[in-house]
Design a protein around this motif. Sequence first.
Motif, PDB file in Angstrom:
ATOM      1  N   SER A 103       0.852  -1.177   0.000  1.00 54.86           N
ATOM      2  CA  SER A 103       0.000   0.000   0.000  1.00 54.86           C
ATOM      3  C   SER A 103       0.890   1.229   0.000  1.00 54.86           C
ATOM      4  O   SER A 103       1.496   1.573   1.007  1.00 54.86           O
ATOM      5  CB  SER A 103      -0.920   0.006   1.225  1.00 54.86           C
ATOM      6  N   GLY A 104       0.987   1.856  -1.162  1.00 53.94           N
ATOM      7  CA  GLY A 104       1.813   3.047  -1.306  1.00 53.94           C
ATOM      8  C   GLY A 104       0.980   4.317  -1.236  1.00 53.94           C
ATOM      9  O   GLY A 104      -0.207   4.287  -0.912  1.00 53.94           O
ATOM     10  N   ARG A 105       1.602   5.421  -1.598  1.00 55.22           N
ATOM     11  CA  ARG A 105       0.934   6.713  -1.545  1.00 55.22           C
ATOM     12  C   ARG A 105      -0.225   6.792  -2.539  1.00 55.22           C
ATOM     13  O   ARG A 105      -1.297   7.286  -2.210  1.00 55.22           O
ATOM     14  CB  ARG A 105       1.942   7.831  -1.805  1.00 55.22           C
ATOM     15  N   THR A 106      -0.012   6.288  -3.775  1.00 52.57           N
ATOM     16  CA  THR A 106      -1.043   6.391  -4.800  1.00 52.57           C
ATOM     17  C   THR A 106      -1.507   5.046  -5.347  1.00 52.57           C
ATOM     18  O   THR A 106      -2.520   4.994  -6.035  1.00 52.57           O
ATOM     19  CB  THR A 106      -0.553   7.242  -5.991  1.00 52.57           C
ATOM     20  N   THR A 107      -0.778   3.971  -5.080  1.00 57.46           N
ATOM     21  CA  THR A 107      -1.171   2.660  -5.596  1.00 57.46           C
ATOM     22  C   THR A 107      -1.143   1.606  -4.494  1.00 57.46           C
ATOM     23  O   THR A 107      -0.528   1.800  -3.445  1.00 57.46           O
ATOM     24  CB  THR A 107      -0.244   2.194  -6.743  1.00 57.46           C
ATOM     25  N   SER A 108      -1.794   0.512  -4.779  1.00 59.64           N
ATOM     26  CA  SER A 108      -1.800  -0.625  -3.857  1.00 59.64           C
ATOM     27  C   SER A 108      -1.837  -1.906  -4.685  1.00 59.64           C
ATOM     28  O   SER A 108      -2.273  -1.907  -5.838  1.00 59.64           O
ATOM     29  CB  SER A 108      -3.014  -0.570  -2.929  1.00 59.64           C
ATOM     30  N   VAL A 109      -1.366  -2.990  -4.088  1.00 58.99           N
ATOM     31  CA  VAL A 109      -1.384  -4.303  -4.747  1.00 58.99           C
ATOM     32  C   VAL A 109      -2.005  -5.303  -3.785  1.00 58.99           C
ATOM     33  O   VAL A 109      -1.630  -5.368  -2.607  1.00 58.99           O
ATOM     34  CB  VAL A 109       0.035  -4.759  -5.160  1.00 58.99           C
ATOM     35  N   TYR A 110      -2.948  -6.080  -4.314  1.00 58.15           N
ATOM     36  CA  TYR A 110      -3.638  -7.098  -3.521  1.00 58.15           C
ATOM     37  C   TYR A 110      -3.538  -8.452  -4.201  1.00 58.15           C
ATOM     38  O   TYR A 110      -3.673  -8.551  -5.424  1.00 58.15           O
ATOM     39  CB  TYR A 110      -5.123  -6.747  -3.342  1.00 58.15           C
ATOM     40  N   ASN A 111      -3.303  -9.465  -3.405  1.00 61.46           N
ATOM     41  CA  ASN A 111      -3.334 -10.843  -3.869  1.00 61.46           C
ATOM     42  C   ASN A 111      -4.646 -11.442  -3.372  1.00 61.46           C
ATOM     43  O   ASN A 111      -4.966 -11.338  -2.185  1.00 61.46           O
ATOM     44  CB  ASN A 111      -2.138 -11.626  -3.325  1.00 61.46           C
ATOM     45  N   VAL A 112      -5.383 -12.054  -4.285  1.00 64.20           N
ATOM     46  CA  VAL A 112      -6.661 -12.673  -3.928  1.00 64.20           C
ATOM     47  C   VAL A 112      -6.590 -14.149  -4.317  1.00 64.20           C
ATOM     48  O   VAL A 112      -6.487 -14.478  -5.502  1.00 64.20           O
ATOM     49  CB  VAL A 112      -7.847 -11.996  -4.648  1.00 64.20           C
ATOM     50  N   MET A 113      -6.646 -15.019  -3.330  1.00 62.17           N
ATOM     51  CA  MET A 113      -6.635 -16.460  -3.582  1.00 62.17           C
ATOM     52  C   MET A 113      -8.080 -16.961  -3.551  1.00 62.17           C
ATOM     53  O   MET A 113      -8.807 -16.712  -2.581  1.00 62.17           O
ATOM     54  CB  MET A 113      -5.800 -17.198  -2.541  1.00 62.17           C
ATOM     55  N   ILE A 114      -8.480 -17.645  -4.606  1.00 66.38           N
ATOM     56  CA  ILE A 114      -9.837 -18.165  -4.715  1.00 66.38           C
ATOM     57  C   ILE A 114      -9.777 -19.675  -4.547  1.00 66.38           C
ATOM     58  O   ILE A 114      -9.047 -20.358  -5.281  1.00 66.38           O
ATOM     59  CB  ILE A 114     -10.468 -17.761  -6.056  1.00 66.38           C
ATOM     60  N   THR A 115     -10.518 -20.173  -3.566  1.00 61.96           N
ATOM     61  CA  THR A 115     -10.531 -21.598  -3.250  1.00 61.96           C
ATOM     62  C   THR A 115     -11.972 -22.115  -3.242  1.00 61.96           C
ATOM     63  O   THR A 115     -12.923 -21.341  -3.153  1.00 61.96           O
ATOM     64  CB  THR A 115      -9.892 -21.875  -1.877  1.00 61.96           C
ATOM     65  N   ASP A 116     -12.093 -23.445  -3.316  1.00 59.01           N
ATOM     66  CA  ASP A 116     -13.416 -24.043  -3.187  1.00 59.01           C
ATOM     67  C   ASP A 116     -13.584 -24.605  -1.781  1.00 59.01           C
ATOM     68  O   ASP A 116     -12.706 -24.455  -0.920  1.00 59.01           O
ATOM     69  CB  ASP A 116     -13.663 -25.091  -4.271  1.00 59.01           C
ATOM     70  N   GLU A 117     -14.701 -25.269  -1.538  1.00 65.13           N
ATOM     71  CA  GLU A 117     -14.970 -25.776  -0.191  1.00 65.13           C
ATOM     72  C   GLU A 117     -14.081 -26.942   0.201  1.00 65.13           C
ATOM     73  O   GLU A 117     -14.060 -27.354   1.357  1.00 65.13           O
ATOM     74  CB  GLU A 117     -16.450 -26.147  -0.020  1.00 65.13           C
ATOM     75  N   PHE A 118     -13.303 -27.455  -0.752  1.00 67.75           N
ATOM     76  CA  PHE A 118     -12.358 -28.530  -0.458  1.00 67.75           C
ATOM     77  C   PHE A 118     -10.945 -27.991  -0.250  1.00 67.75           C
ATOM     78  O   PHE A 118      -9.985 -28.754  -0.240  1.00 67.75           O
ATOM     79  CB  PHE A 118     -12.367 -29.556  -1.607  1.00 67.75           C
ATOM     80  N   ASP A 119     -10.826 -26.662  -0.103  1.00 63.87           N
ATOM     81  CA  ASP A 119      -9.551 -25.945   0.033  1.00 63.87           C
ATOM     82  C   ASP A 119      -8.654 -26.101  -1.190  1.00 63.87           C
ATOM     83  O   ASP A 119      -7.440 -25.932  -1.110  1.00 63.87           O
ATOM     84  CB  ASP A 119      -8.795 -26.357   1.305  1.00 63.87           C
ATOM     85  N   LYS A 120      -9.242 -26.401  -2.316  1.00 65.78           N
ATOM     86  CA  LYS A 120      -8.512 -26.492  -3.579  1.00 65.78           C
ATOM     87  C   LYS A 120      -8.336 -25.074  -4.130  1.00 65.78           C
ATOM     88  O   LYS A 120      -9.305 -24.318  -4.227  1.00 65.78           O
ATOM     89  CB  LYS A 120      -9.297 -27.349  -4.564  1.00 65.78           C
ATOM     90  N   GLU A 121      -7.098 -24.713  -4.469  1.00 64.78           N
ATOM     91  CA  GLU A 121      -6.828 -23.394  -5.029  1.00 64.78           C
ATOM     92  C   GLU A 121      -7.284 -23.377  -6.479  1.00 64.78           C
ATOM     93  O   GLU A 121      -6.736 -24.072  -7.331  1.00 64.78           O
ATOM     94  CB  GLU A 121      -5.348 -23.060  -4.901  1.00 64.78           C
ATOM     95  N   VAL A 122      -8.295 -22.588  -6.758  1.00 61.18           N
ATOM     96  CA  VAL A 122      -8.917 -22.526  -8.073  1.00 61.18           C
ATOM     97  C   VAL A 122      -8.268 -21.446  -8.934  1.00 61.18           C
ATOM     98  O   VAL A 122      -8.039 -21.640 -10.120  1.00 61.18           O
ATOM     99  CB  VAL A 122     -10.435 -22.293  -7.931  1.00 61.18           C
ATOM    100  N   ALA A 123      -7.968 -20.287  -8.339  1.00 56.90           N
ATOM    101  CA  ALA A 123      -7.381 -19.180  -9.101  1.00 56.90           C
ATOM    102  C   ALA A 123      -6.649 -18.227  -8.168  1.00 56.90           C
ATOM    103  O   ALA A 123      -6.938 -18.151  -6.966  1.00 56.90           O
ATOM    104  CB  ALA A 123      -8.466 -18.431  -9.872  1.00 56.90           C
TER     105      ALA A 123
END
Length: 132
Positions: A103-123
Amino acid sequence: MSTFNSLEEAQKFFENDTFATNNGMKIESLNEDGCVCSMDLKENHRNAYGGIMGGVIFTLGDFAFAVASNNAHKPTVALNVNINFLSSSKGTHLTATAKCVKSGRTTSVYNVMITDEFDKEVAMFIGTGYKL
């Protein structure tokens, strides 16, 4: 410092994100560094092969990115986003966990992990936000 004073305040604000909310996406939790959003999958979320439509997964990632980044600084808009589809899911529920990487002065970067109900990483969705 969070923009929203409570989870309920953020949920009320993002009710106006009708594309996401009409597709069943909701905010589960919120903190200064990120959030958790989720959705139950229905038949209309599936493609011709029976898999989850990529646009549904992308939208959930984008929604979590929007919630997290606007909780840190409102308004924040997407400057650049990217998604890597990691595996398919036969499940009926997806969860997107967003975490602030920078999180900078004018920009920010976010990582979003998408999983299913089996804790499988989908995206894995990565969003760069521009703070207006």
